[in-house]
Motif scaffolding. Sequence first.
Motif, short mmCIF file in Angstrom:
data_model
loop_
_atom_site.label_atom_id
_atom_site.label_comp_id
_atom_site.label_asym_id
_atom_site.label_seq_id
_atom_site.Cartn_x
_atom_site.Cartn_y
_atom_site.Cartn_z
N SER A 117 0.83 -1.21 0.00
CA SER A 117 0.00 0.00 0.00
C SER A 117 0.86 1.25 0.00
O SER A 117 0.57 2.22 -0.71
N SER A 149 -8.86 -0.07 -1.57
CA SER A 149 -8.17 1.16 -1.20
C SER A 149 -7.69 1.10 0.24
O SER A 149 -6.68 1.71 0.60
N GLN A 150 -8.39 0.37 1.09
CA GLN A 150 -8.02 0.27 2.50
C GLN A 150 -7.03 -0.86 2.77
O GLN A 150 -6.38 -0.88 3.81
N ASP A 151 -6.92 -1.82 1.84
CA ASP A 151 -6.06 -2.98 2.08
C ASP A 151 -5.53 -3.51 0.76
O ASP A 151 -6.14 -4.37 0.13
N TRP A 209 -6.58 8.11 9.32
CA TRP A 209 -7.35 7.85 8.12
C TRP A 209 -7.41 9.06 7.18
O TRP A 209 -7.61 10.19 7.63
N LYS A 211 -9.70 10.62 3.98
CA LYS A 211 -11.15 10.59 3.75
C LYS A 211 -11.50 11.05 2.34
O LYS A 211 -10.78 11.85 1.74
N ARG A 220 -13.86 6.36 4.61
CA ARG A 220 -12.42 6.21 4.75
C ARG A 220 -11.79 5.74 3.44
O ARG A 220 -12.39 4.99 2.68
N TYR A 222 -7.77 5.33 3.28
CA TYR A 222 -6.58 4.56 3.68
C TYR A 222 -6.03 5.14 4.97
O TYR A 222 -6.01 6.35 5.16
N ALA A 223 -5.61 4.25 5.86
CA ALA A 223 -5.04 4.68 7.14
C ALA A 223 -3.52 4.73 7.03
O ALA A 223 -2.88 3.71 6.76
N TYR A 257 -3.59 9.78 -3.03
CA TYR A 257 -4.62 8.97 -2.37
C TYR A 257 -6.01 9.30 -2.90
O TYR A 257 -6.96 8.56 -2.61
#
Length: 280
Positions: A117, A149-151, A209, A211, A220, A222-223, A257
């Motif tokens: 990521s 997008s998160q993982d 995060w 947004k 959300r 991505y953190a 992002y």
Amino acid sequence: MLRRYGLIGALVALLVCILWTPTSAAPADGPCRVLAPGASDAAERAVGAACAQVAADVWYTWGGGHGPQPGPTYGQVDPTDPASEHDPERLGFDCSGLVRYAYAQAAGSDVLDGVASAQFYTHRAAGRFTAAQGLAPLLPGDLLVWGTSQDLHHIAIYLGAGKMVEARQSGTKLMVSDVRLNGDYYGAVRIDPGPVTGHVVRTWGTGVWTKVQPSTTAARVYALPGPTTIRVECQKHAETVTSDGYTNDAWSYLPDYGAWLTNIYIQGPAWLENVPTCTF
């Protein structure tokens, strides 16, 4: 019983099979090299570095390639994968470890440290491509990713002609594969390891995060796992946020992002200097 000429023919064929040596030994999945024109010199060097590791018969190892310096390392046992039991005994790379090494060799510096990521969302991006665009706009050296997008859980290097080089999974060697566009293919990024343009800043905090809109209630994206170098396109006043002892209504747009981040978690003044105001 064979007729006489049939027996002689069979013996000749057997002798040919014994004495013949193939002139090439390309793997079943095809050669590991640049397979299409148009790539930058750095991208071609990255492909060459990755392919040299394929030629050396290097193992996939879970966590491999993430030592203090780019290069193969002994892996770890992945608690979710029984096939990884021998990874601590094997010197090699996981998927992002191979990408890190290839581009470090190409650039002469560690430009893509981190997991898949972090490599996809790098501030060194020269171009981004969605899954819907397929392979048509891609060039050798582009990085393909899978997940959400998160993982984003897997990354590979495009060779051209529908092929890629990857560290795929425990129990296998580094390999050339057909690009898998089905399933959770997410997209691709083109890397420019040269000087970074734009407003580059550093974040702080862990698990922060980004947004889709400048609001704490927005979806959300991505953190950020920890302090991260990011590129800011612009900033604007929006929802007021209070967190970790700070209050601020400024948000920055991060083009890599496609998302927003409260300025609370960007190192520097509450309103970033020399960064323009967003017009959207």
